[in-house]
Scaffold this active site. Structure first.
Site, mmCIF file in Angstrom:
data_model
loop_
_atom_site.group_PDB
_atom_site.id
_atom_site.type_symbol
_atom_site.label_atom_id
_atom_site.label_comp_id
_atom_site.label_asym_id
_atom_site.label_seq_id
_atom_site.Cartn_x
_atom_site.Cartn_y
_atom_site.Cartn_z
ATOM 1 N N LYS A 187 33.675 46.155 47.776
ATOM 2 C CA LYS A 187 34.752 46.268 48.558
ATOM 3 C C LYS A 187 35.715 46.421 47.618
ATOM 4 C CE LYS A 187 38.588 44.914 50.498
ATOM 5 N NZ LYS A 187 39.405 45.728 50.114
ATOM 6 N N GLU A 262 37.619 33.945 40.989
ATOM 7 C CA GLU A 262 38.611 34.070 39.855
ATOM 8 C C GLU A 262 39.801 34.439 40.400
ATOM 9 O OE1 GLU A 262 37.733 33.279 36.897
ATOM 10 O OE2 GLU A 262 35.573 33.240 37.125
ATOM 11 N N CYS A 296 45.580 38.769 35.176
ATOM 12 C CA CYS A 296 45.491 37.236 35.512
ATOM 13 C C CYS A 296 45.810 36.409 34.057
ATOM 14 C CB CYS A 296 44.125 36.806 36.053
ATOM 15 S SG CYS A 296 42.916 37.806 35.061
ATOM 16 N N GLU A 397 52.715 31.584 39.975
ATOM 17 C CA GLU A 397 52.338 33.169 39.280
ATOM 18 C C GLU A 397 53.065 34.175 39.747
ATOM 19 O OE1 GLU A 397 48.634 34.976 40.626
ATOM 20 O OE2 GLU A 397 48.291 35.287 38.342
HETATM 21 P P1 NDP Z 1 44.305 40.028 46.542
HETATM 22 O O1 NDP Z 1 43.735 38.581 46.865
HETATM 23 O O2 NDP Z 1 45.440 40.444 47.305
HETATM 24 O O3 NDP Z 1 43.184 41.102 46.737
HETATM 25 C C1 NDP Z 1 42.056 41.040 46.077
HETATM 26 C C2 NDP Z 1 40.759 41.559 46.959
HETATM 27 O O4 NDP Z 1 40.629 40.858 48.126
HETATM 28 C C3 NDP Z 1 41.240 43.083 47.255
HETATM 29 O O5 NDP Z 1 40.044 43.767 47.520
HETATM 30 C C4 NDP Z 1 41.633 42.651 48.916
HETATM 31 O O6 NDP Z 1 41.821 43.822 49.545
HETATM 32 C C5 NDP Z 1 40.868 41.729 49.333
HETATM 33 N N1 NDP Z 1 41.421 40.707 50.314
HETATM 34 C C6 NDP Z 1 42.573 40.704 50.975
HETATM 35 N N2 NDP Z 1 42.501 39.820 51.948
HETATM 36 C C7 NDP Z 1 41.202 39.631 52.251
HETATM 37 C C8 NDP Z 1 40.815 38.717 53.286
HETATM 38 N N3 NDP Z 1 41.416 38.009 54.183
HETATM 39 N N4 NDP Z 1 39.383 38.741 53.209
HETATM 40 C C9 NDP Z 1 38.657 39.240 52.489
HETATM 41 N N5 NDP Z 1 38.985 40.030 51.297
HETATM 42 C C10 NDP Z 1 40.471 40.340 50.927
HETATM 43 O O7 NDP Z 1 44.732 40.092 45.044
HETATM 44 P P2 NDP Z 1 45.307 41.287 44.315
HETATM 45 O O8 NDP Z 1 44.535 42.500 44.618
HETATM 46 O O9 NDP Z 1 46.783 41.143 44.521
HETATM 47 O O10 NDP Z 1 45.288 40.833 42.624
HETATM 48 C C11 NDP Z 1 46.106 40.368 41.970
HETATM 49 C C12 NDP Z 1 45.420 38.817 41.920
HETATM 50 O O11 NDP Z 1 44.358 38.736 41.332
HETATM 51 C C13 NDP Z 1 46.178 37.993 40.974
HETATM 52 O O12 NDP Z 1 46.817 36.677 41.582
HETATM 53 C C14 NDP Z 1 45.698 37.683 39.708
HETATM 54 O O13 NDP Z 1 45.972 36.648 39.130
HETATM 55 C C15 NDP Z 1 44.184 37.758 40.271
HETATM 56 N N6 NDP Z 1 43.572 38.025 39.336
HETATM 57 C C16 NDP Z 1 42.634 37.096 38.981
HETATM 58 C C17 NDP Z 1 41.693 37.368 37.476
HETATM 59 C C18 NDP Z 1 40.785 36.518 37.273
HETATM 60 O O14 NDP Z 1 39.742 36.770 36.684
HETATM 61 N N7 NDP Z 1 41.179 35.131 37.142
HETATM 62 C C19 NDP Z 1 41.612 38.664 37.281
HETATM 63 C C20 NDP Z 1 42.355 39.783 37.741
HETATM 64 C C21 NDP Z 1 43.409 39.471 38.721
HETATM 65 P P3 NDP Z 1 42.886 44.753 50.156
HETATM 66 O O15 NDP Z 1 43.273 45.401 48.657
HETATM 67 O O16 NDP Z 1 42.448 45.702 51.000
HETATM 68 O O17 NDP Z 1 44.149 43.993 50.444
#
Ligand code: NDP
Length: 510
Positions: A187, A262, A296, A397
């Site tokens: 997803k 992560e 990240c 962040e």
């Molecule tokens: P989000 O948490 O908003 O989204 C990540 C994924 O989760 C998307 O596919 C999103 O879907 C989905 N999602 C959102 N809400 C739900 C829910 N309630 N239940 C299940 N799935 C859900 O993160 P971002 O896309 O904004 O990414 C940025 C974040 O990711 C930053 O905080 C960054 O630090 C972190 N990150 C961490 C990394 C690591 O390895 N530590 C690497 C890269 C990023 P949808 O897009 O449809 O909302």
């Protein structure tokens, strides 16, 4: 994510529509609804994608479950060969995928190529794991008995990914899951469904059997959460922000589902008096403003000793001011757009917070709207000086091009500040003293530590992940990634022909 509506882009037929990939076939969402993906540099429509729901998730999980027995029974070296073929095809399609990525999420083309390369690297690494998948063979404490451990796949892996690395992160999760014998439901983030569709088409071209990889696009609430809650899902791999992570962790805990998370970071670069200052400036600018600060592992805190702080800040301001903003496809552009309007507003909000907290705005601080930039979500490279280590600017962040400079007296103070955040992903030190470098390797409490390099640039054959609020102790990449997607099975073979009781029959008789 906008639901389908009047676009003003001309006839709908000109805009490609993409479905889910379930059980080896592309099909629209059961509701027939779609959502749009748009270019963050100019707002152009990229395509329409299946706005799926629980019923689509159920179908994808069922397809993965049905494919699992045969995939599990396929010898791991054969599974590895398919991943190798995928790696080779990804190499062939690298440029096409990188361009699609720049168009869909904005990072400059050179970085998009790097993102695809990470996918290629992990594909080849995990292809090799197909011929290793090492367990232990150990001596038994009893005679004529064999003792060993083997890795077993879990079943169906639900993989939920963010938009900032739309090829690398899905590959970092899919490749170890697949080589270990799991089937996958991906997803992707709703901001980057096109990248996910292109990636899954390449997996299809590589010849993975139907149902081994499935793709379901749609929102976190409509697709992500039903996936986490699906009783037929055995492991959830999630990368995203901490708040989403906590919601998912609660849902996963209710069913006792294994979960790898992560999450975010608040990564620091320490610069000491004895550092090569020009090298430090290079590392900071790349780590803070590469991918528009949306990594990240992005550096959002520079911790600098007082003696060189003025000099360092002056050089950073000069370099940040010279960065060219624009579409990542344009040659010479250094920094692309932020992902959407909400991200621009968030950075703007933190600029106001920094000013209210008494930090000194050294450069940038505004959305960039001159000329063609007005069509996209651009923000000036921004630096705050004299930031308090406990302030919100230094603790939270931001995920954008905003860098905080914190001045400290010495190494000890620098370490305390570096460690003084809830996150623990990546950290770095610039010093020419080898003893100080080794102290930092010991003292920094992050999952990744760099010496004389920025905070970004992980390589796929080492574990990737963070401590504290950055995750839940799991690691991606390297052979450590296999731990998330496998179960250990201990096997004992007794060929003595008699009952031998461990811990009892091998003890001296008293
Ligand atoms: P989000 O948490 O908003 O989204 C990540 C994924 O989760 C998307 O596919 C999103 O879907 C989905 N999602 C959102 N809400 C739900 C829910 N309630 N239940 C299940 N799935 C859900 O993160 P971002 O896309 O904004 O990414 C940025 C974040 O990711 C930053 O905080 C960054 O630090 C972190 N990150 C961490 C990394 C690591 O390895 N530590 C690497 C890269 C990023 P949808 O897009 O449809 O909302």
């Amino acid at each position: 994510m906008g639901e389908e509506g009047p676009m003003g882009e001309g006839p709908a037929s000109r805009v490609a529509e993409h479905g889910n990939f379930i059980g080896g076939a592309w099909r629209p969402a059961s509701s027939g609804r779609t959502f749009e993906s748009r270019n963050p540099a100019d707002g152009r429509l990229i395509g329409r994608f299946a706005a799926s729901q629980g019923v689509d998730v159920t179908a994808a999980v069922a397809a993965a479950r049905a494919a699992f027995p045969d995939w599990r029974a396929t010898p791991a070296p054969r599974r590895g060969e398919l991943l190798y073929r995928f790696g080779a095809l990804l190499t062939q399609h690298k440029e096409e995928l990188a361009r699609a990525m720049t168009e869909e999420m904005g990072k400059v083309l050179e970085e998009a190529r790097g993102d695809v390369q990470e996918g290629i690297d992990i594909a080849y690494l995990m292809a090799g794991e197909g011929r290793r998948l090492f367990g232990d063979v150990v001596p038994s404490e009893l005679p004529d008995k064999w003792a060993m451990s083997v890795r077993e796949p879990l079943g169906v892996a639900a993989l939920i990914t963010p938009w900032n690395f739309p090829v690398a992160i899905p590959c970092w999760k899919m490749m170890p899951a697949l080589v270990a014998g799991n089937c996958v439901v991906l997803k992707p983030a709703s901001a980057t469904p096109h990248c996910a569709v292109l990636l899954v088409r390449i997996l299809e071209e590589a010849g993975l059997p139907p149902g081994v990889v499935n793709l379901v696009t749609g929102s976190g609430a409509q697709v992500g959460m039903p996936l986490v809650k699906d009783p037929d899902v055995d492991v959830v791999g999630f990368t995203g922000n901490g708040e989403t992570g906590r919601t998912i962790a609660v849902a996963a805990a209710e069913r006792g589902t294994r979960l790898s998370m992560e999450l975010g970071g608040k990564n620091a670069i320490v610069v000491l008096d004895d550092a090569d200052l020009e090298l430090a400036v290079e590392g900071i600018i790349w780590s803070a403003f590469g991918t528009t600060g949306q990594r990240c592992t992005a550096c959002s805190r520079v911790i600098v000793s007082d003696g060189i702080a003025d000099d360092l800040v002056a050089r950073l301001i000069e370099r940040a001011g010279a960065l060219r903003l624009g579409s990542g496809l344009e040659p010479g552009v250094d920094v692309g757009p932020l992902i959407d309007a909400a991200a621009v507003e968030k950075v703007e909000r933190y600029v106001a917070i920094g000013q209210a907290e008494g930090a000194v705005l050294a450069c940038g601080g505004r959305p960039a709207i001159s000329g063609a930039l007005a069509q996209g979500h651009f923000f000036e490279a921004t630096i705050f000086d004299r930031v308090e280590p406990t302030s919100r600017l230094a603790q939270e962040e931001i995920f954008g091009p905003l860098l905080s400079v914190i001045r400290v007296a010495d190494y000890e103070a620098a370490v305390n500040v570096a460690r003084g955040v809830r996150y623990g992903l990546s950290s770095s030190i610039f010093t020419s003293d080898v003893s100080t470098a080794f102290r930092a390797m010991r003292d920094f409490d992050t999952g990744i530590v760099y010496v004389n390099a920025g905070t970004i640039g992980a390589e796929t054959h080492l574990p990737f992940g963070g401590t504290k609020a950055t995750g839940n102790g799991q690691r991606e990449a390297g052979h450590a990634a296999l731990d998330t997607y496998t179960e250990w099975k201990a096997v004992y073979v007794d060929y003595s022909g008699r009952l031998q009781r461990a811990q009892i029959d091998n003890q001296p008789q008293g």
